[in-house]
Design a protein around this motif. Structure first.
Motif, PDB file in Angstrom:
ATOM      1  N   TRP A   1      -1.092  17.253 -10.208  1.00 52.90           N
ATOM      2  CA  TRP A   1      -2.376  16.765  -9.820  1.00 52.90           C
ATOM      3  C   TRP A   1      -2.524  16.770  -8.340  1.00 52.90           C
ATOM      4  O   TRP A   1      -1.449  16.753  -7.483  1.00 52.90           O
ATOM      5  CB  TRP A   1      -2.649  15.641 -10.360  1.00 52.90           C
ATOM      6  N   GLY A   2      -3.910  16.477  -7.804  1.00 51.83           N
ATOM      7  CA  GLY A   2      -3.964  16.199  -6.485  1.00 51.83           C
ATOM      8  C   GLY A   2      -4.297  14.730  -6.460  1.00 51.83           C
ATOM      9  O   GLY A   2      -4.535  14.163  -7.452  1.00 51.83           O
ATOM     10  N   GLY A   3      -4.803  14.174  -5.216  1.00 55.65           N
ATOM     11  CA  GLY A   3      -5.179  13.074  -4.957  1.00 55.65           C
ATOM     12  C   GLY A   3      -6.568  12.516  -5.749  1.00 55.65           C
ATOM     13  O   GLY A   3      -6.574  11.406  -5.871  1.00 55.65           O
ATOM     14  N   ALA A   4      -7.298  13.425  -5.863  1.00 55.22           N
ATOM     15  CA  ALA A   4      -8.542  13.392  -6.724  1.00 55.22           C
ATOM     16  C   ALA A   4      -8.239  12.913  -8.080  1.00 55.22           C
ATOM     17  O   ALA A   4      -9.176  12.371  -8.709  1.00 55.22           O
ATOM     18  CB  ALA A   4      -9.494  14.644  -6.766  1.00 55.22           C
ATOM     19  N   SER A   5      -7.162  12.842  -8.450  1.00 50.48           N
ATOM     20  CA  SER A   5      -6.904  12.375 -10.008  1.00 50.48           C
ATOM     21  C   SER A   5      -6.237  10.859  -9.917  1.00 50.48           C
ATOM     22  O   SER A   5      -5.953  10.437 -10.804  1.00 50.48           O
ATOM     23  CB  SER A   5      -5.805  12.987 -10.642  1.00 50.48           C
TER      24      SER A   5
ATOM     25  N   LEU B   1       0.700  -1.250  -0.073  1.00 52.49           N
ATOM     26  CA  LEU B   1      -0.050  -0.022   0.000  1.00 52.49           C
ATOM     27  C   LEU B   1       0.639   1.273  -0.103  1.00 52.49           C
ATOM     28  O   LEU B   1       0.539   2.168  -0.663  1.00 52.49           O
ATOM     29  CB  LEU B   1      -0.945   0.115   1.258  1.00 52.49           C
ATOM     30  N   ALA B   2       1.903   1.169   0.663  1.00 54.66           N
ATOM     31  CA  ALA B   2       2.953   2.372   0.524  1.00 54.66           C
ATOM     32  C   ALA B   2       3.419   2.618  -0.718  1.00 54.66           C
ATOM     33  O   ALA B   2       3.690   3.693  -1.162  1.00 54.66           O
ATOM     34  CB  ALA B   2       3.910   2.173   1.747  1.00 54.66           C
ATOM     35  N   ALA B   3       3.595   1.573  -1.540  1.00 56.04           N
ATOM     36  CA  ALA B   3       4.169   1.609  -2.748  1.00 56.04           C
ATOM     37  C   ALA B   3       3.001   2.214  -3.902  1.00 56.04           C
ATOM     38  O   ALA B   3       3.432   3.120  -4.667  1.00 56.04           O
ATOM     39  CB  ALA B   3       4.783   0.322  -3.404  1.00 56.04           C
ATOM     40  N   VAL B   4       1.867   1.782  -3.538  1.00 53.08           N
ATOM     41  CA  VAL B   4       0.731   2.448  -4.206  1.00 53.08           C
ATOM     42  C   VAL B   4       0.415   3.922  -3.914  1.00 53.08           C
ATOM     43  O   VAL B   4       0.545   4.750  -5.227  1.00 53.08           O
ATOM     44  CB  VAL B   4      -0.579   1.639  -3.931  1.00 53.08           C
ATOM     45  N   GLU B   5       0.647   4.480  -2.692  1.00 53.83           N
ATOM     46  CA  GLU B   5       0.731   5.782  -2.450  1.00 53.83           C
ATOM     47  C   GLU B   5       1.919   6.503  -2.917  1.00 53.83           C
ATOM     48  O   GLU B   5       1.539   7.711  -3.620  1.00 53.83           O
ATOM     49  CB  GLU B   5       0.862   5.643  -1.007  1.00 53.83           C
TER      50      GLU B   5
ATOM     51  N   ASP C   1      -2.748  12.791  -0.950  1.00 56.49           N
ATOM     52  CA  ASP C   1      -2.758  14.154  -0.737  1.00 56.49           C
ATOM     53  C   ASP C   1      -2.117  14.299   0.469  1.00 56.49           C
ATOM     54  O   ASP C   1      -1.216  15.459   0.431  1.00 56.49           O
ATOM     55  CB  ASP C   1      -4.347  14.645  -0.178  1.00 56.49           C
ATOM     56  N   SER C   2      -2.007  13.636   1.573  1.00 56.59           N
ATOM     57  CA  SER C   2      -1.094  13.813   2.801  1.00 56.59           C
ATOM     58  C   SER C   2       0.589  13.731   2.133  1.00 56.59           C
ATOM     59  O   SER C   2       1.359  14.807   2.651  1.00 56.59           O
ATOM     60  CB  SER C   2      -1.296  12.889   3.771  1.00 56.59           C
ATOM     61  N   ARG C   3       0.761  12.880   1.477  1.00 57.75           N
ATOM     62  CA  ARG C   3       2.295  12.789   0.960  1.00 57.75           C
ATOM     63  C   ARG C   3       2.637  14.084   0.265  1.00 57.75           C
ATOM     64  O   ARG C   3       3.684  14.697   0.128  1.00 57.75           O
ATOM     65  CB  ARG C   3       2.363  11.444   0.240  1.00 57.75           C
ATOM     66  N   LEU C   4       1.770  14.497  -0.676  1.00 51.59           N
ATOM     67  CA  LEU C   4       2.033  15.854  -1.741  1.00 51.59           C
ATOM     68  C   LEU C   4       2.141  16.942  -0.888  1.00 51.59           C
ATOM     69  O   LEU C   4       3.131  17.635  -1.057  1.00 51.59           O
ATOM     70  CB  LEU C   4       0.780  15.879  -2.600  1.00 51.59           C
ATOM     71  N   ALA C   5       1.487  16.869   0.311  1.00 50.65           N
ATOM     72  CA  ALA C   5       1.628  18.153   1.369  1.00 50.65           C
ATOM     73  C   ALA C   5       2.733  18.121   2.001  1.00 50.65           C
ATOM     74  O   ALA C   5       3.179  19.236   2.174  1.00 50.65           O
ATOM     75  CB  ALA C   5       0.275  18.272   2.015  1.00 50.65           C
ATOM     76  N   ALA C   6       3.216  16.754   2.528  1.00 47.76           N
ATOM     77  CA  ALA C   6       4.217  16.958   3.548  1.00 47.76           C
ATOM     78  C   ALA C   6       5.432  16.828   2.707  1.00 47.76           C
ATOM     79  O   ALA C   6       6.663  16.971   3.570  1.00 47.76           O
ATOM     80  CB  ALA C   6       3.950  15.862   4.420  1.00 47.76           C
ATOM     81  N   GLU C   7       5.910  16.203   1.842  1.00 46.65           N
ATOM     82  CA  GLU C   7       7.011  15.760   1.185  1.00 46.65           C
ATOM     83  C   GLU C   7       7.291  15.987  -0.340  1.00 46.65           C
ATOM     84  O   GLU C   7       6.714  15.670  -1.156  1.00 46.65           O
ATOM     85  CB  GLU C   7       7.149  14.011   1.189  1.00 46.65           C
ATOM     86  N   PRO C   8       8.343  17.013  -0.629  1.00 48.07           N
ATOM     87  CA  PRO C   8       8.585  17.688  -1.905  1.00 48.07           C
ATOM     88  C   PRO C   8       9.418  16.546  -2.579  1.00 48.07           C
ATOM     89  O   PRO C   8       9.929  15.705  -2.163  1.00 48.07           O
ATOM     90  CB  PRO C   8       9.476  18.935  -1.574  1.00 48.07           C
ATOM     91  N   ALA C   9       9.258  16.756  -3.960  1.00 45.62           N
ATOM     92  CA  ALA C   9       9.742  15.840  -4.954  1.00 45.62           C
ATOM     93  C   ALA C   9      11.350  15.782  -4.493  1.00 45.62           C
ATOM     94  O   ALA C   9      11.997  16.920  -4.412  1.00 45.62           O
ATOM     95  CB  ALA C   9       9.450  16.070  -6.304  1.00 45.62           C
TER      96      ALA C   9
END
Length: 293
Positions: free
Chosen positions: A159-163, A143-147, A189-197
């Protein structure tokens, strides 16, 4: 919607998000693009395989549904196996209303309507190895890999998680995947908010690399040989009266030959000597001691 990433850009995005990636031979040019254009892309679609040992199926497909069936397969250990790139036979026809919601990033998407839109042209498709019977678990690394892979593509495209959508949200014909898409989108969405590329370095591989066929000679002693035997027993291919142990012997050869036959090898090809292809499918956990003699 967006122009699809190049294959190299996809790999960079996955590594930057900390995804464990395995690139299979020829994946960059293995696709169904001759059947129609791929793109613009609107999001990421997630599926489950409804089976196990799915690498060959996802790469080659069937007579009715030719491969590749996805860009990548997420196995139980959290590895993303890249098998194709471009248009793949993963989504089929689906709902125009759902596509509109994904494009506008409205979540949750509406119930799927009539199958009217070609999803193979509009989504990155990923398969997740799972029986899909409600009893087969999705391990935490999977599941972590999917996230992470979902976040990698969303981050690359802005994009956001809605995509990120499930196959069952795309069409009434399907039930996959059998985990909560609402929770998965929240994780993305939590990952996108907390962790930059680029924040996560590429992880250390979780499985032993192939030491070469010449390593497996009678009398060779290594903790790696014990680990191989334990994996063969776990796969139901053990032919040990006692053991397995650290010395490569006849029981190891018979056990590995049983594994090769499980994978479809016959005759001289099932000789009990590990080759790279069968080794990679066995996924021997790292011993921490290497393959010393």
């Amino acid at each position: 919607m967006a122009t699809p990433l190049t294959a190299d850009a996809l790999v960079r995005a996955l590594h930057a998000e900390g995804v464990t990636v395995r690139e299979h031979s020829g994946w960059r040019t293995h696709n169904r693009n001759h059947k129609g254009a791929w793109g613009p892309v609107h999001g990421v679609m997630l599926h489950h395989t409804a089976g196990t040992d799915s690498l060959r199926l996802c790469r080659e497909g069937t007579a009715v549904l030719p491969g590749p069936l996805c860009i990548g397969l997420v196995t139980k250990d959290g590895t993303v196996h890249l098998l194709g790139f471009g248009r793949t036979n993963h989504a089929g026809a689906g709902s125009a209303a759902v596509l509109a919601a994904v494009t506008a990033e409205r979540t949750p998407p509406p119930p799927p309507g009539p199958d009217a839109v070609d999803g193979n042209a509009r989504f990155y498709g990923f398969e997740i190895e799972n029986l899909g019977n409600g009893r087969d678990p999705y391990p935490a690394p999977q599941l972590a890999a999917v996230e992470r892979l979902s976040a990698a593509l969303c981050r690359a495209h802005g994009w956001g998680g809605a995509s990120v959508v499930g196959h069952r949200e795309w069409t009434r014909r399907k039930i996959d995947p059998t985990f909560s898409m609402t929770r998965m989108r929240a994780r993305v969405d939590s990952r996108l908010a907390a962790e930059p590329a680029g924040a996560s370095p590429p992880p250390v591989p979780s499985h032993e690399p192939f030491p070469g066929a010449a390593f497996f000679v009678p009398g060779r002693r290594s903790e790696l040989i014990t680990a191989v035997g334990e994996r063969l027993v776990a796969e139901g291919c053990g032919r040990y009266a006692v053991g397995p142990g650290p010395v490569w012997g006849r029981a190891d050869v018979l056990s590995y030959a049983a594994w090769q036959r499980r994978l479809g090898y016959t005759g001289a090809a099932a000789d009990g000597v590990p080759g790279r292809a069968s080794w990679d499918r066995l996924r021997v956990p790292r011993t921490g001691r290497g393959a010393a003699a």
